[in-house]
Design an enzyme around this catalytic site. Sequence first.
Site, mmCIF file in Angstrom:
data_model
loop_
_atom_site.group_PDB
_atom_site.id
_atom_site.type_symbol
_atom_site.label_atom_id
_atom_site.label_comp_id
_atom_site.label_asym_id
_atom_site.label_seq_id
_atom_site.Cartn_x
_atom_site.Cartn_y
_atom_site.Cartn_z
ATOM 1 N N HIS A 61 0.832 -1.259 -0.026
ATOM 2 C CA HIS A 61 -0.002 0.136 -0.009
ATOM 3 C C HIS A 61 0.889 1.272 -0.004
ATOM 4 O O HIS A 61 2.137 1.117 -0.025
ATOM 5 C CB HIS A 61 -0.932 -0.106 1.351
ATOM 6 C CG HIS A 61 -0.446 -0.071 2.691
ATOM 7 N ND1 HIS A 61 0.568 -1.027 2.996
ATOM 8 C CD2 HIS A 61 -0.216 0.900 3.547
ATOM 9 C CE1 HIS A 61 0.708 -0.518 4.246
ATOM 10 N NE2 HIS A 61 0.350 0.360 4.644
ATOM 11 N N HIS A 63 1.481 3.952 2.142
ATOM 12 C CA HIS A 63 2.032 4.482 3.093
ATOM 13 C C HIS A 63 3.506 4.677 2.909
ATOM 14 O O HIS A 63 4.373 3.795 2.370
ATOM 15 C CB HIS A 63 1.643 3.686 4.454
ATOM 16 C CG HIS A 63 0.216 4.122 5.119
ATOM 17 N ND1 HIS A 63 -0.502 3.378 5.745
ATOM 18 C CD2 HIS A 63 -0.599 5.036 4.584
ATOM 19 C CE1 HIS A 63 -1.778 3.724 6.062
ATOM 20 N NE2 HIS A 63 -1.948 4.954 5.188
ATOM 21 N N ASP A 65 6.120 3.942 5.065
ATOM 22 C CA ASP A 65 7.161 2.848 5.459
ATOM 23 C C ASP A 65 6.916 1.963 4.519
ATOM 24 O O ASP A 65 7.651 0.913 4.768
ATOM 25 C CB ASP A 65 6.665 2.661 6.924
ATOM 26 C CG ASP A 65 5.142 2.046 7.033
ATOM 27 O OD1 ASP A 65 4.375 2.503 6.359
ATOM 28 O OD2 ASP A 65 4.898 1.400 8.072
ATOM 29 N N ASP A 206 -0.276 -4.832 7.287
ATOM 30 C CA ASP A 206 -0.765 -3.747 7.406
ATOM 31 C C ASP A 206 -2.382 -4.009 6.927
ATOM 32 O O ASP A 206 -2.849 -3.397 6.313
ATOM 33 C CB ASP A 206 -0.404 -2.411 6.570
ATOM 34 C CG ASP A 206 0.937 -1.963 7.114
ATOM 35 O OD1 ASP A 206 1.939 -2.671 7.761
ATOM 36 O OD2 ASP A 206 1.289 -0.691 7.220
ATOM 37 N N HIS A 265 7.189 -6.205 11.060
ATOM 38 C CA HIS A 265 6.416 -4.969 10.936
ATOM 39 C C HIS A 265 6.004 -4.567 12.591
ATOM 40 O O HIS A 265 4.887 -4.329 12.886
ATOM 41 C CB HIS A 265 5.204 -5.017 10.100
ATOM 42 C CG HIS A 265 4.814 -3.561 9.772
ATOM 43 N ND1 HIS A 265 3.667 -2.809 10.694
ATOM 44 C CD2 HIS A 265 4.693 -2.721 8.782
ATOM 45 C CE1 HIS A 265 3.408 -1.696 10.222
ATOM 46 N NE2 HIS A 265 4.071 -1.393 8.826
HETATM 47 ZN ZN LIG Z 1 3.190 0.121 7.640
HETATM 48 ZN ZN LIG Z 2 0.243 1.236 6.552
#
Ligand SMILES: [Zn+2]
Ligand SMILES: [Zn+2]
Length: 302
Positions: A61, A63, A65, A206, A265
């Site tokens: 995705h 984001h 990070d 995530d 993560h």
């Molecule tokens: Zn993340």
């Molecule tokens: Zn995320």
Amino acid sequence: MIDICLLGTGGMMPLPGRWLSCALVRSGSALTLFDCGEGTQIPWKSIGWGFRQLGAICLSHMHADHVAGLPGVLFMVAHAGRTEPLDIYGPAGTNYVVEGLRRIAAELPFPIIIHELQGGETFALPGDLQGTCAPAAHGIPCLAYRANFARRPAFQPDKARALGLPVQYWSHLQRGETVEYEKQTITPEQVLGPPRRGISFSYITDTRPTPTLTALAHDVDLLVCESMYDDQADLPLAREHGHMVSTESAGIALDAHAQSLILTHFSPKVYDPGQAEKAARRVFKNTSAAKDGMIISLDYRD
Ligand SMILES: [Zn+2]
Ligand SMILES: [Zn+2]
């Protein structure tokens, strides 16, 4: 055999000693990268796998990070001399973000082909891997991935001999090709054994746990799964932000009948991922907490 290196294990931000979570997968000499947080090229450089063979990047995705490391990685791949195309897979919005990041890595000697996916598609990944994906539950478009490495059926010499086929034709049939010999057409099915189990892994990050993700990871040899939080008390936080506590990740592995689970993560507030591992093992025994730079080699089970 497939090698998977977990170059980083952190969520949200890189920390001293903890790069951002991602997985670099090597099949033959071909490389596929799953996620690309800030600084990804630095731990990658230290394992000596090279950059030139990177043929695909699968982004979960948009984001930071998971994507902010893209310009640095693309630069390293360019510097290594790649000229062949590089495929980037990701959810809706990937095109917009990748094109933006590319403005600071504009001069690349290889074409980039962006594929926006919704979940459910199958696609070829480098090194004879077949990729597939499913939508994750993170509040924005997010994908979880699975990669399968098919195993050819065993060649059965007795069957080839019974057909009177000379040895020089055998390798063609082993590769799945049809052979013409003395006016006979011989197909691979005539000399190969039953289908054999290959190698598979899944990369889920995530997201909240969902039945769709459990189905995606069904019977995988390895599930690499987020474990943002290690403490059951953080469950409300996990729900609010679209993440999991480690026992939930273990629940996916258990329900999916995965062979093994590696947690990654970790939130910056998770000081000791060993706690996440300990809690998860009560649900799914074959769990390990990832360490930065950890390499897992997957081979056929039999
Ligand atoms: Zn993340
Ligand atoms: Zn995320």
